[in-house]
Design an enzyme around this catalytic site. Structure first.
Site, PDB file in Angstrom:
ATOM      1  N   HIS A   2       0.855  -1.268   0.139  1.00 20.00           N
ATOM      2  CA  HIS A   2       0.079   0.004  -0.001  1.00 20.00           C
ATOM      3  C   HIS A   2       0.879   1.136  -0.058  1.00 20.00           C
ATOM      4  O   HIS A   2       0.322   2.041  -0.309  1.00 20.00           O
ATOM      5  CB  HIS A   2      -0.947   0.027   1.058  1.00 20.00           C
ATOM      6  N   ASP A  58       0.151  -7.535   1.488  1.00 21.12           N
ATOM      7  CA  ASP A  58       0.376  -6.191   1.538  1.00 21.12           C
ATOM      8  C   ASP A  58       1.929  -6.272   1.434  1.00 21.12           C
ATOM      9  O   ASP A  58       2.559  -5.663   2.396  1.00 21.12           O
ATOM     10  CB  ASP A  58      -0.361  -5.743   2.650  1.00 21.12           C
ATOM     11  N   SER A  80       4.871   2.612   7.591  1.00 22.02           N
ATOM     12  CA  SER A  80       4.519   1.385   6.945  1.00 22.02           C
ATOM     13  C   SER A  80       5.697   0.608   5.958  1.00 22.02           C
ATOM     14  O   SER A  80       6.405   1.345   5.430  1.00 22.02           O
ATOM     15  CB  SER A  80       3.166   1.543   5.960  1.00 22.02           C
TER      16      SER A  80
END
Length: 461
Positions: free
Chosen positions: A95, A125, A198
């Protein structure tokens, strides 16, 4: 005499009590590991109409139409990553770079390199990049995440809020967390993780990467001490496949399974609930070629105890394609073994209908065109039905994600199907939009199909 008994008591205490004392600090680890932790900058070129509409004539914002004009606009995303090979192979979250036209990797020393996307896996992911460089890069290595125990010290290094090389520390607070994904088995920590972390690494005290920081649970969007990381043992397999093939190759059995409750376990004379019950067998799947039936309780898979239905799905996915696997099952209170040959999962349109980015660490690259009342909506297709285990009788609009800060949180779940809004049948997102547009802006009543059961919820915008 008192000193003698004190020494004797220490000798009798379990070794684990004082085997891993709290560290004096993390400075040595930070100095050694930080050079291999990078910042990721992803850019997507947007046409004038992509998610940024022209303001209507007479609007107070009309003047911005002249400022923007018809030139392409740039949407940027910032995240973290880490180098796993001196040649410049970088691991991050999907993402972070999803939809990007340009990706750059920045080192802590200020050097920046363009990067190519080797492969992505929306299901876990994860994404793998290759830096455009001939220089030898600092790198870190994956460790064995199965050795990470609740209470172990861990540190995260990343790029929260674009601040660059930031270290936070904490402990593993839980294992085996499920956030609604097909193969979730997250490591939960109390390490402070925020937007921009992230894709960054979670290190143990040996300096090995035991997780990839991916999402947080938060009612505010900021860290409240519940952070989730993809275990290294899952990430390693996906990363190696992306490097070798440019895509993932997962095993497939062609079944759906349900959880074994305490009541069901008792009926099967199991001391504790474990295993997975076959609830559906795809007539075109590998399981249809052997004597397996709905209602069979799978106890072991390839000799490994099946802890629950979620772990069973992951075990199948991680099996080599074409491998023969023995299943120990219970059928009508009789134990037996069946041997199956694992096929290859066809992801189909998995990237297109994958769940939205995790809450709290959402990439700004994709416009929220399918978000209403705090719910991200999608279409019901054979792929999404299989992914979200939608009941076969459900017809309507699929919920793929729920904003944890919205009124829908706690009322609606990913995988719910909206069948009626204000008691009007809906089949498309546009039909829901029309009802919303004609409402007074207050709460609306949504009738949901949740696993074949119907739930009515009143939800505020």
């Amino acid at each position: 005499m008192q000193k003698f008994f004190a020494v004797l008591l220490l000798l009798l205490l379990p070794a684990a009590v004082h085997a891993h004392p709290a560290p004096d600090g993390f400075a040595d680890l930070a100095e050694r590991l930080s050079p291999a932790v990078v910042n990721i900058s992803a850019a997507q070129r947007l046409d004038a109409g992509d998610g940024l509409p022209d303001f209507p004539e007479g609007s107070p914002l009309e003047r911005f139409n002249d400022i923007f004009g018809d030139e392409p606009r740039i949407a940027n995303s910032l995240g973290s990553g880490f180098i796993i090979d001196p040649s410049g192979i970088v691991v991050t979250n999907n993402h972070v770079i999803d939809g990007a036209d340009e990706v750059e990797v920045s080192l802590p020393d200020g050097r920046t390199f363009p990067a190519d996307i080797i492969g992505i896996d929306a299901v876990t992911d994860l994404a793998v990049l290759r830096m455009q460089t001939s220089e030898t890069m600092p790198s870190v290595a994956f460790g064995d995440s199965d050795t990470a125990r609740v209470g172990d010290w861990v540190i995260a290094i990343g790029n929260p809020f674009g601040l660059g090389g930031t270290l936070t520390a904490g402990v593993v607070s839980a294992r085996g967390r499920d956030a609604g994904g097909r193969y979730d088995d997250y490591i939960q920590t109390d390490v402070a993780i925020n937007t921009g972390n992230s894709g960054g690494p979670l290190f143990n005290m040996d300096g090995d990467v035991v997780g990839v920081n991916t999402l947080i649970f938060s009612p505010t969007g900021a860290s409240v001490g519940i952070s989730l990381s993809i275990p290294a043992n899952i990430a390693t397999r996906v990363v190696n496949q992306l490097i070798e093939y440019g895509e993932t190759r997962r095993g497939w059995l062609g079944v759906r399974v349900q959880e074994v409750t305490a009541e069901l376990a008792e009926s099967f004379d199991l001391e504790t609930p474990y295993g997975a019950i076959l609830s559906f067998i795809d007539p075109d799947g590998p399981a249809a070629d052997v004597d397996l039936r709905q209602g069979d309780l799978i106890l072991t898979y390839g000799g490994r105890r099946v802890r629950d239905s979620r772990i069973f799905s992951r075990l199948v996915a991680e099996t080599e394609i074409g491998e023969e696997v023995d299943l120990e099952i219970i059928r009508r209170d009789r134990r037996m073994t069946r041997t199956v040959t694992i096929g290859e999962l066809d992801e189909g349109e998995a990237d297109e209908d994958a769940p939205a980015a995790p809450p709290g660490l959402v990439s700004p690259l994709q416009p929220a065109s399918n978000e209403l009342y705090g719910m991200t909506l999608g279409e019901l297709t054979p792929q999404t039905r299989r992914r979200y285990r939608v009941h076969p009788d459900a017809e309507g609009v699929l919920v793929t994600d729920v904003d944890g800060t919205s009124d829908a949180a706690g009322k609606v779940r990913a995988g719910d199907v909206i069948e009626e809004v204000e008691f009007t049948r809906v089949a498309t997102i546009e039909e829901i939009r029309e009802i919303v547009a004609n409402s007074n802006g207050g709460p609306l009543r949504f009738q949901l199909n949740r696993g074949g059961q119907y739930v009515l919820q009143s939800i505020r915008p």
